[in-house]
Design an enzyme around this catalytic site. Structure first.
Site, PDB file in Angstrom:
ATOM      1  CG  ASN A  94       3.449   3.228   0.844  1.00 40.71           C
ATOM      2  OD1 ASN A  94       3.494   2.286  -0.143  1.00 40.71           O
ATOM      3  ND2 ASN A  94       2.799   2.834   2.101  1.00 40.71           N
ATOM      4  CG  ASP A 102       2.680  -3.081  -3.434  1.00 39.97           C
ATOM      5  OD1 ASP A 102       1.168  -2.908  -3.867  1.00 39.97           O
ATOM      6  OD2 ASP A 102       2.977  -2.945  -2.333  1.00 39.97           O
ATOM      7  CG  ASP A 142       4.385  -2.906   1.378  1.00 41.68           C
ATOM      8  OD1 ASP A 142       4.024  -2.350   1.954  1.00 41.68           O
ATOM      9  OD2 ASP A 142       3.926  -3.122   0.213  1.00 41.68           O
ATOM     10  CE  LYS A 149       6.020   1.439   3.612  1.00 44.14           C
ATOM     11  NZ  LYS A 149       5.711   0.244   2.667  1.00 44.14           N
ATOM     12  CB  THR A 203       3.521  -2.076   6.935  1.00 43.52           C
ATOM     13  OG1 THR A 203       2.355  -1.931   6.411  1.00 43.52           O
ATOM     14  CG2 THR A 203       3.679  -2.002   8.461  1.00 43.52           C
ATOM     15  CG  ASP A 258      -1.826  -4.128   3.141  1.00 43.21           C
ATOM     16  OD1 ASP A 258      -2.598  -4.877   3.355  1.00 43.21           O
ATOM     17  OD2 ASP A 258      -1.392  -3.267   4.104  1.00 43.21           O
TER      18      ASP A 258
END
Length: 290
Positions: free
Chosen positions: A234, A231, A6, A208, A40, A8
């Site tokens: 999603n 984190d 991921d 994802k 992402t 962000d």
């Protein structure tokens, strides 16, 4: 090994860049023969720019899985939304000034200019009582290379545009929950979140997790040989399919509960820590890292 990261809150430092240690760890993993991909919620351009600045080249699962782009820049897969089915709900969103809306399309990320101005004004109005809100709002604006239009409805009524993802951001959590409920009622929809103040809407097959399956298969990798690091909520669909799941130290509690190990935070090079361990041992580490 197939490794999906991921961006962000995971690969990126809180200031939005890839640290030297994370960059070196990715390159060493690639040199060791591992495939390192990005997974992402960002659009391709927003995901590509920090990679380019760090001198990295990776396949990109963008828009939560709605688009997969290979390292060459070629599009491997697309899963758009059925735009017409969303128009009544989007019209309702348009009547709610406290709901900031981004539409991710085949040409640009579109935002209504009045929508941004209202959100900025609201954050400024409550700046003394909630000084962190301006920072949160500005961070949201920085995460998309957007095109501003006077009226956002002109985008969803434009038949030439393909919509891949809708993002709703709000400082009003009650209203945000209502928006989530409105979108969840629609067919073939996945509603998730990458931040407590947003919801992200994709086609049900644009997750994802589904994208990890497609990309791992493309590279001839078994799902048991996949490592995912994330984190936010999603990221849970890719945690559901991967062979080994790593949560960031700053991850949401729901993500940590679904992980096999927890690494350091994004500001402490947690991605580098897991990649260095993987390259050193030649396989996934089977212990809690911090």
């Amino acid at each position: 090994m197939f490794i999906a990261l991921d961006m962000d809150g995971t690969l990126l430092h809180s200031e939005g860049y890839i640290s030297p240690r994370n960059k070196d760890a990715i390159k060493k993993a690639q040199d060791a023969g591992h495939i390192v991909a990005i997974a992402t919620g960002r659009a391709y351009k927003d995901a590509y720019l920090p990679l380019e600045r760090a001198g990295l080249h990776c396949p990109i699962i963008g828009l939560n899985g709605a688009m997969i782009t290979l390292e060459s820049g070629a599009v491997m897969s697309e899963v758009p939304l059925h735009r017409q089915a969303f128009i009544p709900t989007l019209e309702w969103v348009r009547t709610q000034p406290d709901l900031y809306c981004e539409l991710y399309t085949n040409t640009a990320v579109y935002v209504g200019l009045h929508n941004r101005e209202h959100l900025e004004a609201l954050a400024y109005k409550v700046r003394e009582e909630h000084p962190d809100l301006q920072r949160i709002v500005q961070k949201q604006f920085q995460q998309a290379c957007v095109t501003y239009v006077e009226d956002i409805s002109q985008v969803w009524h434009d038949d030439s545009l393909i919509v891949y993802k809708i993002l709703i951001f709000s400082l009003n959590l009650h209203l945000l929950k209502e928006a989530s409920f409105q979108f969840a009622k629609l067919r073939d929809v996945a509603v998730t979140s990458s931040h407590p103040n947003n919801i992200e809407i994709n086609h049900q097959q644009a997750t994802k997790g589904e994208a990890i399956k497609k990309l791992a298969s493309y590279y001839g990798m078994e799902l048991s040989d996949t490592v995912v690091v994330g984190d936010s909520l999603n990221d849970l669909p890719m945690f559901a399919v991967a062979g080994y799941r790593v949560a960031m130290g700053n991850a949401a509690e729901a993500v940590k509960q679904q992980s096999d190990s927890i690494t350091a935070t994004n500001d402490e090079d947690g991605v580098a820590l897991i990649l260095e361990e993987l390259v050193q041992k030649g396989n996934v580490p089977r212990q809690r890292l911090v």
